[in-house]
Motif scaffolding. Structure first.
Motif, PDB file in Angstrom:
ATOM      1  N   LEU A 164       0.983  -1.205   0.105  1.00 59.79           N
ATOM      2  CA  LEU A 164      -0.095   0.006   0.135  1.00 59.79           C
ATOM      3  C   LEU A 164       1.015   1.282   0.053  1.00 59.79           C
ATOM      4  CD1 LEU A 164      -2.666  -0.979   2.591  1.00 59.79           C
ATOM      5  CD2 LEU A 164      -3.214  -1.017   0.001  1.00 59.79           C
ATOM      6  N   THR A 165       2.008   1.290   0.779  1.00 64.51           N
ATOM      7  CA  THR A 165       2.856   2.523   0.915  1.00 64.51           C
ATOM      8  C   THR A 165       3.585   2.777  -0.762  1.00 64.51           C
ATOM      9  OG1 THR A 165       3.421   1.804   3.185  1.00 64.51           O
ATOM     10  CG2 THR A 165       5.073   3.185   1.646  1.00 64.51           C
TER      11      THR A 165
ATOM     12  N   ALA B 206       2.126   1.779  -3.513  1.00 59.96           N
ATOM     13  CA  ALA B 206       1.012   2.270  -4.399  1.00 59.96           C
ATOM     14  C   ALA B 206       0.741   3.636  -4.210  1.00 59.96           C
ATOM     15  CB  ALA B 206      -0.244   1.377  -4.193  1.00 59.96           C
ATOM     16  N   ALA B 207       0.654   4.066  -3.000  1.00 54.94           N
ATOM     17  CA  ALA B 207       0.125   5.584  -2.517  1.00 54.94           C
ATOM     18  C   ALA B 207       1.306   6.410  -3.030  1.00 54.94           C
ATOM     19  CB  ALA B 207       0.055   5.700  -1.113  1.00 54.94           C
ATOM     20  N   LEU B 208       2.575   5.987  -3.023  1.00 56.11           N
ATOM     21  CA  LEU B 208       3.635   6.923  -3.163  1.00 56.11           C
ATOM     22  C   LEU B 208       3.889   7.144  -4.692  1.00 56.11           C
ATOM     23  CD1 LEU B 208       6.566   6.108  -0.586  1.00 56.11           C
ATOM     24  CD2 LEU B 208       4.857   8.351  -0.391  1.00 56.11           C
TER      25      LEU B 208
ATOM     26  N   ALA C  24       1.623   6.640  -6.830  1.00 54.21           N
ATOM     27  CA  ALA C  24       0.365   7.528  -7.338  1.00 54.21           C
ATOM     28  C   ALA C  24       0.771   8.907  -6.941  1.00 54.21           C
ATOM     29  CB  ALA C  24      -0.987   7.147  -6.552  1.00 54.21           C
ATOM     30  N   PHE C  25       1.281   9.441  -6.037  1.00 52.38           N
ATOM     31  CA  PHE C  25       1.460  10.887  -5.684  1.00 52.38           C
ATOM     32  C   PHE C  25       2.545  11.085  -6.683  1.00 52.38           C
ATOM     33  CE2 PHE C  25       3.963  14.040  -3.721  1.00 52.38           C
ATOM     34  CZ  PHE C  25       2.902  14.877  -3.714  1.00 52.38           C
TER      35      PHE C  25
ATOM     36  N   TRP D 278       1.022  11.426   5.997  1.00 50.79           N
ATOM     37  CA  TRP D 278       0.145  10.956   5.062  1.00 50.79           C
ATOM     38  C   TRP D 278      -0.952  11.864   4.654  1.00 50.79           C
ATOM     39  CZ3 TRP D 278       1.497   7.699   1.693  1.00 50.79           C
ATOM     40  CH2 TRP D 278       2.392   6.559   1.895  1.00 50.79           C
TER      41      TRP D 278
ATOM     42  N   PHE E  96      -1.777  13.731   1.108  1.00 50.45           N
ATOM     43  CA  PHE E  96      -2.779  13.694   0.474  1.00 50.45           C
ATOM     44  C   PHE E  96      -3.607  15.059   0.247  1.00 50.45           C
ATOM     45  CE2 PHE E  96      -7.503  13.680   0.926  1.00 50.45           C
ATOM     46  CZ  PHE E  96      -7.877  13.108  -0.296  1.00 50.45           C
TER      47      PHE E  96
END
Length: 262
Positions: free
Chosen positions: A29-30, A32-34, A36-37, A235, A239
């Motif tokens: 998840l880390t 994926a989130a990074l 995406a950013f 986080w 976001f």
């Protein structure tokens, strides 16, 4: 220094771990989130458009330092005429440098991208360990200087909030949904910065006796409470800064209209 599954003192088991839970989920998840950013911020940085909807300006483009800024977006022009690319490419060096060298984010991307180690009680696949003593990781030692730069940008973004209490014609006494979005963005960035390990050390570090510095001790105690939630603030602020840019982009491109409160 031997690392990985052959590390000295490690139980002689063939598997990387005996954990039966989904330990891989958090690093996945880390990543994926990074990612995406990174993709979003890169696209927006190179876009060089739809970043100013009077009186709102995207945090990716504030302060607008070049002469090729959208009229009204910035009057600083420190860079001059030679820079013809997106002004965001200059600005993002500092907030991204602050986050890349942040203690929490280092833990996050070490585990997520490099599996060093991927999770607690899970052996890393690397055969040796060099820590942060070599290039490029040795650059993490300049984190404190990026922290100082981040504070400057926090002040600028707070000023943008003040400017958000105007209408499109520059008259004061107005506020809209964009004002609230910018206000929350500045607040989250301040909390993230103040909860930083470097900030905590700056206030309470290098002291032999806290009793001789009661004010600094109180500030250090308060910052320590913030520091315990540093991951959460990291986080939330990440976001929200992307959401703030996204909201300004929608308004600037006339996709939506800003909701005016008064």
């Amino acid at each position: 220094m031997t690392a990985g599954t052959n590390a000295a003192g490690r139980a002689q088991i063939g598997a990387r771990t005996l954990r039966t839970d989904r330990w891989w989920l958090q690093p996945a998840l880390t990543v994926a989130a990074l990612v995406a950013f990174i993709i979003y911020s890169t696209i927006r940085a190179f876009a060089n458009t739809a970043y100013y909807a009077p009186p709102y300006i995207s945090p990716f483009y504030s302060p607008c330092l070049t002469t090729n800024c959208v009229p009204g977006a910035g009057d600083v022009n420190l860079v001059g005429d030679w820079w013809q690319l997106s002004p965001a490419l200059i600005i993002l060096i500092f907030p991204l440098g602050f986050r890349l060298t942040c203690y929490y984010y280092r833990k996050a991307y070490y585990r997520g991208f490099w599996a060093s180690p991927p999770a607690c009680a899970v052996a890393e696949p690397h055969g040796k360990y060099t820590g942060e003593s070599r290039f490029p990781l040795v650059l993490n030692n300049i984190h404190r200087y990026f922290f100082y730069a981040g504070l400057v940008f926090n002040v600028i973004l707070t000023y943008d909030v003040v400017l958000g209490f105007r209408d499109a014609q520059g008259n004061w006494g107005h506020a809209g949904l964009g004002t609230l979005v910018l206000l929350l963005n500045a607040a989250f960035l301040w909390v993230y910065s103040l909860s930083c390990h470097s900030c905590r050390h700056l206030i309470g570090g290098r002291l032999t006796h806290f009793s001789r510095h009661p004010l600094r001790y109180r500030m250090w105690t308060w910052l320590s409470k913030l520091n315990a939630q540093h991951m959460r603030y990291a986080w939330i602020s990440l976001f929200w800064v992307a959401f703030t840019d996204f909201y300004v982009m929608l308004v600037a491109s006339n996709t939506i209209s800003d909701l005016r409160f008064f």
